[in-house]
Every structure is written in structure tokens, then in C-alpha cells.
Scaffold this motif. Structure first.
Motif, PDB file in Angstrom:
ATOM      1  N   ALA A  15      24.233  40.804  49.383  1.00 37.16           N
ATOM      2  CA  ALA A  15      23.806  41.094  50.546  1.00 37.16           C
ATOM      3  C   ALA A  15      22.208  40.797  50.451  1.00 37.16           C
ATOM      4  N   GLY A  16      22.107  39.880  51.652  1.00 35.32           N
ATOM      5  CA  GLY A  16      20.525  39.390  51.888  1.00 35.32           C
ATOM      6  C   GLY A  16      19.824  40.643  52.248  1.00 35.32           C
ATOM      7  N   THR A  17      18.641  40.347  52.261  1.00 34.09           N
ATOM      8  CA  THR A  17      17.486  41.514  52.785  1.00 34.09           C
ATOM      9  C   THR A  17      17.758  41.638  54.228  1.00 34.09           C
ATOM     10  N   GLY A  18      18.108  43.272  54.300  1.00 33.87           N
ATOM     11  CA  GLY A  18      18.706  44.038  55.595  1.00 33.87           C
ATOM     12  C   GLY A  18      19.996  43.363  55.917  1.00 33.87           C
ATOM     13  N   GLN A  19      20.807  42.872  55.191  1.00 31.84           N
ATOM     14  CA  GLN A  19      22.192  42.479  55.539  1.00 31.84           C
ATOM     15  C   GLN A  19      23.117  43.723  55.363  1.00 31.84           C
ATOM     16  N   ALA A  20      23.854  44.034  56.017  1.00 28.79           N
ATOM     17  CA  ALA A  20      24.992  45.153  55.889  1.00 28.79           C
ATOM     18  C   ALA A  20      25.861  44.684  54.950  1.00 28.79           C
ATOM     19  N   ASP A  21      26.563  45.517  54.233  1.00 30.64           N
ATOM     20  CA  ASP A  21      27.508  45.156  53.139  1.00 30.64           C
ATOM     21  C   ASP A  21      28.665  44.518  53.729  1.00 30.64           C
ATOM     22  N   LEU A  22      29.187  45.167  55.173  1.00 34.12           N
ATOM     23  CA  LEU A  22      30.271  44.538  55.943  1.00 34.12           C
ATOM     24  C   LEU A  22      29.998  43.125  56.264  1.00 34.12           C
ATOM     25  N   ASP A  23      28.802  42.590  56.327  1.00 31.96           N
ATOM     26  CA  ASP A  23      28.559  41.501  56.708  1.00 31.96           C
ATOM     27  C   ASP A  23      28.429  40.351  55.511  1.00 31.96           C
ATOM     28  N   ARG A  24      28.830  40.848  54.344  1.00 31.86           N
ATOM     29  CA  ARG A  24      28.691  39.503  53.393  1.00 31.86           C
ATOM     30  C   ARG A  24      29.635  38.578  53.547  1.00 31.86           C
ATOM     31  N   PRO A  25      29.474  37.454  53.389  1.00 36.66           N
ATOM     32  CA  PRO A  25      30.348  36.455  53.709  1.00 36.66           C
ATOM     33  C   PRO A  25      30.813  36.040  52.090  1.00 36.66           C
ATOM     34  N   LEU A  26      31.896  35.313  52.016  1.00 36.80           N
ATOM     35  CA  LEU A  26      32.570  34.436  50.811  1.00 36.80           C
ATOM     36  C   LEU A  26      31.535  33.537  50.442  1.00 36.80           C
ATOM     37  N   SER A  27      31.349  33.681  49.178  1.00 39.18           N
ATOM     38  CA  SER A  27      30.864  32.313  48.519  1.00 39.18           C
ATOM     39  C   SER A  27      31.585  31.191  48.455  1.00 39.18           C
ATOM     40  N   SER A  28      31.025  29.931  47.927  1.00 41.42           N
ATOM     41  CA  SER A  28      31.900  28.642  47.859  1.00 41.42           C
ATOM     42  C   SER A  28      33.118  28.864  46.708  1.00 41.42           C
ATOM     43  N   THR A  29      32.798  29.904  45.930  1.00 43.65           N
ATOM     44  CA  THR A  29      33.730  30.206  44.566  1.00 43.65           C
ATOM     45  C   THR A  29      34.693  30.969  45.213  1.00 43.65           C
ATOM     46  N   GLY A  30      34.522  31.842  46.000  1.00 39.92           N
ATOM     47  CA  GLY A  30      35.266  32.798  46.752  1.00 39.92           C
ATOM     48  C   GLY A  30      36.305  32.095  47.658  1.00 39.92           C
ATOM     49  N   LEU A  31      35.755  30.998  48.630  1.00 42.32           N
ATOM     50  CA  LEU A  31      36.582  30.269  49.292  1.00 42.32           C
ATOM     51  C   LEU A  31      37.696  29.693  48.572  1.00 42.32           C
ATOM     52  N   ALA A  32      37.173  29.220  47.391  1.00 40.87           N
ATOM     53  CA  ALA A  32      38.079  28.301  46.628  1.00 40.87           C
ATOM     54  C   ALA A  32      39.147  29.272  45.943  1.00 40.87           C
ATOM     55  N   GLU A  33      38.837  30.759  45.589  1.00 40.45           N
ATOM     56  CA  GLU A  33      39.657  31.598  45.089  1.00 40.45           C
ATOM     57  C   GLU A  33      40.664  32.036  46.169  1.00 40.45           C
ATOM     58  N   ALA A  34      40.371  32.059  47.575  1.00 38.10           N
ATOM     59  CA  ALA A  34      41.064  32.602  48.383  1.00 38.10           C
ATOM     60  C   ALA A  34      42.260  31.585  48.863  1.00 38.10           C
ATOM     61  N   GLU A  35      41.854  30.356  48.495  1.00 35.74           N
ATOM     62  CA  GLU A  35      42.839  29.433  48.856  1.00 35.74           C
ATOM     63  C   GLU A  35      43.809  29.221  47.893  1.00 35.74           C
ATOM     64  N   ALA A  36      43.305  29.464  46.450  1.00 32.78           N
ATOM     65  CA  ALA A  36      44.292  29.379  45.400  1.00 32.78           C
ATOM     66  C   ALA A  36      45.253  30.515  45.608  1.00 32.78           C
ATOM     67  N   ALA A  37      44.483  31.786  46.086  1.00 30.07           N
ATOM     68  CA  ALA A  37      45.790  32.764  46.174  1.00 30.07           C
ATOM     69  C   ALA A  37      46.686  32.593  47.140  1.00 30.07           C
ATOM     70  N   GLY A  38      46.280  31.799  48.337  1.00 34.01           N
ATOM     71  CA  GLY A  38      47.301  31.472  49.445  1.00 34.01           C
ATOM     72  C   GLY A  38      48.261  30.537  48.919  1.00 34.01           C
ATOM     73  N   LYS A  39      48.009  29.792  47.932  1.00 32.17           N
ATOM     74  CA  LYS A  39      48.729  28.561  47.401  1.00 32.17           C
ATOM     75  C   LYS A  39      49.638  29.278  46.392  1.00 32.17           C
TER      76      LYS A  39
END
Length: 158
Positions: A15-39
């Protein structure tokens, strides 16, 4: 038998300064993990009939990456998945008994505790679930969701 697929959201940015936990985006690693999960889901012919997912940005982005690989399916946002207990998740699953293969995209510790509760009968005996990890449980068709009712048939992580 019916199947329950539990997918933990992939790695997210802190979380960035003042950013809500709900608003945390995927990292580039996370995006690759999610695509691997789909595969992995596609390669193992584990395509869900319906998806329930948390309102957190990281779970929505995980799901979108998975759907980008497997194709679109019925999906329903459920606010109760964010900060859910294993019991609350079990109730959501019970409410969707009509679904042959249900995918839930959510958070730890509830997901890993639900796996342990449904397969071993105790939520204190959980094994851990890495970001982007998947657990597949088989549940007898006419059986209510309760401790020890399911068989863990697959456990995967990126």
C-alpha cells in the motif's frame, strides 16, 4: 461430485501512502502468477462454471488475468470474501450448491484455513497458500459443507 477451486490473489504491490488496502494493485510478478494460474487451470481442464471474488483490486486483477487465459465465465463480486473467516467462506460455498465447479478468488488466511477445515476437519492444521496458489477440493454432490467433507485433489502454486 462437485468441485471447489480456491485461488489466492497473486502478489500485490504494498500500500502506498494513504492508499487503502482494498486498492492495492497486482505487481508485475503478480500479473505473471495470475496468468500462470489461468494456464494451469486450463491445462488441467478445471474451468469454473461460476466465480465468486473479493472486491479488493488485487483479487479483481487476478481474476481478470485468469479469465484472459481461460475465457469468460459467470462471475459475481461478493463483499463478504474480503476479510472473511473460513466459516463465512464455507457459507458462501454452501449457498452455491447448484454450481458444479465453483471458483473463489480471495485472501489468506481464510482460504488456506478453509482448505484445512474442509479436507482435514480442523482449520488449525493448514499448510499455507502462496500468492497465486490454487487448491482444488472435491465435495460429494448431496453433502452439506462441513469440516472434513472434502478431498483435496490438487494443490498448485506459481
Amino acid at each position: 461430485m462437485r468441485e471447489l477451486i480456491l485461488l489466492r490473489h497473486a502478489h500485490a504491490e504494498p500500500a502506498g501512502t494513504g492508499q487503502a488496502d482494498l486498492d492495492r494493485p497486482l505487481s508485475s510478478t503478480g500479473l505473471a502468477e495470475a496468468e500462470a494460474a489461468g494456464k494451469w487451470l486450463k491445462e488441467n481442464n478445471l474451468l469454473p462454471d461460476c466465480v465468486l471474488y473479493s472486491p479488493a483490486r488485487r483479487t479483481r486483477e487476478t481474476l481478470e488475468a485468469v479469465l484472459g487465459v481461460i475465457g469468460n465465465v459467470e462471475k459475481r463480486l461478493d463483499d463478504g470474501i474480503y476479510e472473511a473467516t473460513p466459516g463465512a467462506l464455507a457459507a458462501l460455498v454452501e449457498d452455491r450448491r447448484d454450481v458444479d465447479r465453483l471458483l473463489v478468488v480471495g485472501h489468506n488466511p481464510a482460504l488456506e484455513q478453509l482448505v484445512a477445515l474442509m479436507s482435514d476437519g480442523s482449520s488449525s492444521e493448514y499448510r499455507g497458500m502462496a500468492p497465486g496458489g490454487i487448491a482444488v477440493l472435491q465435495i460429494p454432490r448431496d453433502t452439506a459443507i462441513e469440516p472434513g467433507v472434502a478431498s483435496l485433489t490438487a494443490f498448485w502454486w506459481p
